[in-house]
Motif scaffolding. Structure first.
Motif, PDB file in Angstrom:
ATOM      1  N   GLU A 109       1.890   4.536   6.991  1.00  0.00           N
ATOM      2  CA  GLU A 109       0.522   4.528   6.445  1.00  0.00           C
ATOM      3  C   GLU A 109       0.321   3.321   5.529  1.00  0.00           C
ATOM      4  O   GLU A 109      -0.701   2.627   5.605  1.00  0.00           O
ATOM      5  N   ALA A 110       1.300   3.042   4.679  1.00  0.00           N
ATOM      6  CA  ALA A 110       1.204   1.925   3.729  1.00  0.00           C
ATOM      7  C   ALA A 110       1.184   0.581   4.464  1.00  0.00           C
ATOM      8  O   ALA A 110       0.412  -0.317   4.105  1.00  0.00           O
ATOM      9  N   ILE A 111       2.021   0.444   5.476  1.00  0.00           N
ATOM     10  CA  ILE A 111       2.061  -0.801   6.249  1.00  0.00           C
ATOM     11  C   ILE A 111       0.724  -1.015   6.955  1.00  0.00           C
ATOM     12  O   ILE A 111       0.157  -2.109   6.919  1.00  0.00           O
ATOM     13  N   GLU A 112       0.213   0.032   7.594  1.00  0.00           N
ATOM     14  CA  GLU A 112      -1.040  -0.095   8.342  1.00  0.00           C
ATOM     15  C   GLU A 112      -2.245  -0.314   7.429  1.00  0.00           C
ATOM     16  O   GLU A 112      -3.286  -0.789   7.879  1.00  0.00           O
ATOM     17  N   PHE A 113      -2.097  -0.002   6.140  1.00  0.00           N
ATOM     18  CA  PHE A 113      -3.181  -0.210   5.185  1.00  0.00           C
ATOM     19  C   PHE A 113      -3.248  -1.667   4.695  1.00  0.00           C
ATOM     20  O   PHE A 113      -4.290  -2.103   4.196  1.00  0.00           O
ATOM     21  N   ILE A 114      -2.171  -2.426   4.870  1.00  0.00           N
ATOM     22  CA  ILE A 114      -2.134  -3.806   4.357  1.00  0.00           C
ATOM     23  C   ILE A 114      -3.352  -4.623   4.797  1.00  0.00           C
ATOM     24  O   ILE A 114      -4.034  -5.211   3.954  1.00  0.00           O
ATOM     25  N   PRO A 115      -3.685  -4.693   6.109  1.00  0.00           N
ATOM     26  CA  PRO A 115      -4.842  -5.523   6.491  1.00  0.00           C
ATOM     27  C   PRO A 115      -6.192  -4.945   6.061  1.00  0.00           C
ATOM     28  O   PRO A 115      -7.191  -5.658   6.052  1.00  0.00           O
ATOM     29  N   LYS A 116      -6.220  -3.675   5.680  1.00  0.00           N
ATOM     30  CA  LYS A 116      -7.461  -3.091   5.166  1.00  0.00           C
ATOM     31  C   LYS A 116      -7.645  -3.471   3.695  1.00  0.00           C
ATOM     32  O   LYS A 116      -8.751  -3.732   3.237  1.00  0.00           O
ATOM     33  N   GLN A 117      -6.537  -3.493   2.970  1.00  0.00           N
ATOM     34  CA  GLN A 117      -6.585  -3.845   1.551  1.00  0.00           C
ATOM     35  C   GLN A 117      -6.706  -5.357   1.363  1.00  0.00           C
ATOM     36  O   GLN A 117      -7.397  -5.817   0.467  1.00  0.00           O
ATOM     37  N   TYR A 118      -6.004  -6.101   2.212  1.00  0.00           N
ATOM     38  CA  TYR A 118      -6.007  -7.567   2.139  1.00  0.00           C
ATOM     39  C   TYR A 118      -6.631  -8.082   3.437  1.00  0.00           C
ATOM     40  O   TYR A 118      -5.927  -8.359   4.403  1.00  0.00           O
ATOM     41  N   THR A 119      -7.942  -8.219   3.450  1.00  0.00           N
ATOM     42  CA  THR A 119      -8.645  -8.543   4.690  1.00  0.00           C
ATOM     43  C   THR A 119      -8.312  -9.946   5.211  1.00  0.00           C
ATOM     44  O   THR A 119      -8.603 -10.247   6.362  1.00  0.00           O
ATOM     45  N   HIS A 120      -7.716 -10.776   4.399  1.00  0.00           N
ATOM     46  CA  HIS A 120      -7.325 -12.121   4.817  1.00  0.00           C
ATOM     47  C   HIS A 120      -5.904 -12.142   5.414  1.00  0.00           C
ATOM     48  O   HIS A 120      -5.426 -13.202   5.795  1.00  0.00           O
ATOM     49  N   ILE A 121      -5.249 -10.996   5.501  1.00  0.00           N
ATOM     50  CA  ILE A 121      -3.889 -10.920   6.050  1.00  0.00           C
ATOM     51  C   ILE A 121      -3.907 -10.015   7.270  1.00  0.00           C
ATOM     52  O   ILE A 121      -4.470  -8.920   7.241  1.00  0.00           O
TER      53      ILE A 121
END
Length: 173
Positions: A70-82
């Motif tokens: 869940e945390a890994i898949e949230f990365i591009p949602k939290q950091y839209t430039h990544i």
């Protein structure tokens, strides 16, 4: 002689003078403290390999493993430039490929470096689980070209099937 002079020096695991907030692809490996195997459901077979290939989509994750996913898949949602290009959750470590894109053929700098992204992901998981589960720091590799990426992509995909041969292999308790 001071106590700190007697301690072993930590090997620097970052490229000197490299901007980890710049455009590019990064292969990241993060391990659990003491290599503890907590991310896979312990009810599945310990041996996964030549006799019984278990691709990543068939691995049953433990509750901790689901939190990490869940945390890994949230990365591009939290950091839209990544962008999250690939990842795998292994019993005691994770691999992921993060990409900071180029814009109009120009290198852009991310307002958030890879270290911050990984650090915040680790903190989120530890807080949700209720204890620190991660080894200090993480390993990174700057992906240099298409061939390098394809090799890493293959490694990530095949890693669960070759778990018992992995350098991080540790028999579950």
């Amino acid at each position: 002689m001071e106590t700190k002079d007697k301690l072993p020096k930590r090997k620097k695991n970052r490229l000197k003078d490299y901007d980890y907030s710049g455009s590019g692809a990064y292969f990241i490996t993060v391990c659990t403290k003491e290599g503890e195997c907590i991310f896979w459901d312990k009810s599945q077979p310990e041996f996964v390999g030549e006799d019984s290939i278990l691709p990543p989509e068939n691995v049953r994750l433990s509750t901790c493993g689901e939190i990490v996913k869940e945390a890994i898949e949230f990365i591009p949602k939290q950091y839209t430039h990544i962008e999250l290009l690939r990842y795998v959750v292994m019993p005691n470590h994770i691999h992921m490929v993060l990409f900071i894109p180029y814009t109009d053929g120009k290198t852009i700098a991310s307002p958030t470096g890879i270290s911050t992204v990984v650090g915040q992901m680790k903190r989120y998981v530890s807080k949700k689980i209720g204890e620190g589960i991660w080894q200090k720091s993480f390993h990174d590799h700057v992906i240099r070209d298409k061939s390098d990426y394809e090799e890493i992509e293959k490694y990530i995909y095949e890693n669960p099937a070759k778990w018992q041969y992995d350098c991080f292999y540790k028999k579950s308790k």
